[in-house]
Write an enzyme that holds these catalytic residues in place. Sequence first.
Site, mmCIF file in Angstrom:
data_model
loop_
_atom_site.group_PDB
_atom_site.id
_atom_site.type_symbol
_atom_site.label_atom_id
_atom_site.label_comp_id
_atom_site.label_asym_id
_atom_site.label_seq_id
_atom_site.Cartn_x
_atom_site.Cartn_y
_atom_site.Cartn_z
ATOM 1 N N HIS A 192 0.799 -1.221 0.000
ATOM 2 C CA HIS A 192 0.000 0.000 0.000
ATOM 3 C C HIS A 192 0.834 1.274 0.000
ATOM 4 C CE1 HIS A 192 -4.133 -1.527 0.523
ATOM 5 N NE2 HIS A 192 -3.567 -2.516 1.190
ATOM 6 N N LYS B 245 0.492 14.245 1.044
ATOM 7 C CA LYS B 245 -0.900 14.509 0.647
ATOM 8 C C LYS B 245 -1.140 16.006 0.438
ATOM 9 C CE LYS B 245 -2.549 10.301 2.917
ATOM 10 N NZ LYS B 245 -3.144 9.563 1.785
#
Length: 824
Positions: free
Chosen positions: A364, A558
């Site tokens: 991931h 992010k």
Amino acid sequence: MAQTKTTTKKAANKLTAQEEALKKEIIGKVSRHFGKVIEDATPQMIYTACALTARDQIMAKWTVSHKEVKKEHSKKLYYLSFEFLMGRMLTTNILNLMQTKTYENVLRSLGYEINEVAELENDMGLGNGGLGRLAACFIDSLTTLDLPAYGSSIRYQYGLFKQKIIDGYQIELPDPWLEHGNAWEIARPEETVEVKFGGYVSTQWQDGNMICKTEGAQTILAVPYDIPLCGYDSKIVNKLRVWSAKATDTNVSGKIEKIVEERLLAENISNILYPDDTSTEGKELRLKQQYFLSSATLQWIFKEFEKAYGNNYAMMPEKIVIHINDTHPTLAIPEMMRILMDEKGLGWDAAWEIVTHTFAYTNHTVLSEALERWPIDMFRKILPRIYMIVEEINRRLMIGLEEFYPGDHAKHKWMAVLADNQVYMANLCLASCFAVNGVSQLHTQILKDDIFADYYRMNKDRFFAITNGITFRRWIANCNPALTELINSKIGTSWLKNADELAGIAKYADDKDFQAAFAKIKHDNKIRLAEYIKENNGIEVNPDSIFDVQSKRLHEYKRQMMNVLHILAEYNRCLEDKEYLDNYYPKTYLFGAKAAPGYTRAKLIIKLINSVGTMINNDGRINGKIKVVFLENYSVSIAEKLIVAADVSEQISTAGKEASGTGNMKFMLNGAVTCGTLDGANVEMLDQVGSDNIYIFGLKADEVAARLRYPGDDEVKDIYSTNTQLRRALEQLVDGSIVPGANNLFKDLYQTLLFGDYGYPDTYMVLRDFEEYMRTQEKISADYQDKEKWLHMAIMNTAMAGFFSSDRTIREYSDKIWHLTPIK
């Protein structure tokens, strides 16, 4: 919510026979479980009674489906994940039982609204972010597709943490999600197993095999709790098994203080998700958690297998598949070796043949710092027998690597399970699993070309790209019923199980009546969110403004930081240019995020977001045209309110850093238009929806990689000197204008952008992508004011979201990796 009966909003209709029977059951549950007549019941009691009646129906299905699975000797999937972010279960389970209207009518007849009752359920504290939300979607789709599968995790007593924002700072408090119990779980104390830590290993030989035994170890009890899971109109019921740690009586003897201390140390293992690992004690606790889950689950798997197939362990790869969701459960691999060799008497080769055909692994992350590793000394002390097995796996791996990459010692070290006094968990997976997959096309390509390239060259056939997905039952049918009904009115209901059919609403993207209905649903959702914000944040926001949303775990890659700098730049321009302010279309910037307790910089970004919000929200000079809201304690339940109200979905991670994302899919499904980079599943979203219906900007993954390979600060200096809006926003971080008198508060954020942590500035391309991001935001504001164009884009996003159903994802996993057969 206050514990009082709500005022009935709609008149109750005459109940059907089925509804009368359900009403009688609910009244009976209140009487038997709480000793109350229905008139004296609290809303919490009504919630529990409803949950128990739904659970009874699920358990009745479970008994039947369990017999079918046993009768057909079906292959089973065991899905190990440190997180299962299930959210509230009541409305989802009722939906999956096809009884939403039944419960609505019965509750209304009792004086309650179903949504108000559902609000009383605590979110299960079994996860944090995308990893847990993905696992929850997967188990829903597995069950909906009638595929036999069991999830396995830890029953965290206090979840991750309850986020409290005080003076703009994140404060972590325990999350008492079990304070009212968990109506959905069933304790299985009769299936308790023992997990051992520490001690020493003694050896003996038996039939030519070395048998090892751990002695002098600390023994912890793993007590299982089962949460039954029904799919949408499915035949079978699967389950999520979660394990709770308890001390054994043999461990606790002597003075009462010592007894209490040892009991607390034992039960700490299942207290919280992701304990702070900045200390040695925190690291040890995390390692213990990982082995606790792995060992308890493997012992359960063996017991289940032996009931059906005896000691024919060679059949295990044919009858079970164990999937490791990220590296947290990796210790299941050496634990299975331990059980096969030390308890079942198999030799290494026979055990290894079974293990390497049983385990599959999903990666991931492409962030090297996020790939787990443990200090060897710590690992050996806590898990002495497991370390011996890992050591032998590594020794044999090195022999194989020398054959494939002769003399390339640097490559051997990079691929080793043991190197630099560390145990590398991803390499243990790569050395042991028959299948490895990434979670988007771009992510998998990066794994194959870069981070796992050397393993990929050794065996290309075991690498797969399987793009993530979301369950449409929770993420539109449950949380956006009005939009679901609108879609149903045009294309029927079968799209909830066959998501490709959702494309049928594309032909209505320019239909004026459909656009008007779509727009009203969105606006109603925005009004509801505005009411929530007013109640919980004390901030009034304009439902007619653009709701621009970034909700995800707080991490530098992010790029919440870029969003905040852009907000500052817009705010400054509003103050400096009256014409710009007059023409500025109102925007509400919404954030939801938790930062890891030990991630200091991420927590500072949360403080920055809140401080910027305080400054802007209270500045009357901009006439309320910009609002900034940080939603405290972001969770699945808050996401269900936020996602359906979003106009713009911010998916602005540094290209090449986000594995996939699933929040992007949820926003898309509910008619938000994405503003994003070509990162993760954004790439496939662009393919599905087309460039006219998404806003893509920024450097591409290969361009980011090139800049990281050849560091230099001239580019950043040029950007700083030439972009006056960006420079002004950066200077505000250190001139005391955001928090008066606190000039150095955000100095770390300023310095990491301009100078970097190790002499390399702007690691996550915030400054490099800023100007194009600003232009993209200006285009979004202009396009939003063209209502017909915007509604066309929003409807097309919903129409083309079918590819991102987790049902499709699970079919791909089953076809390529698991090879499960649906129960008939």
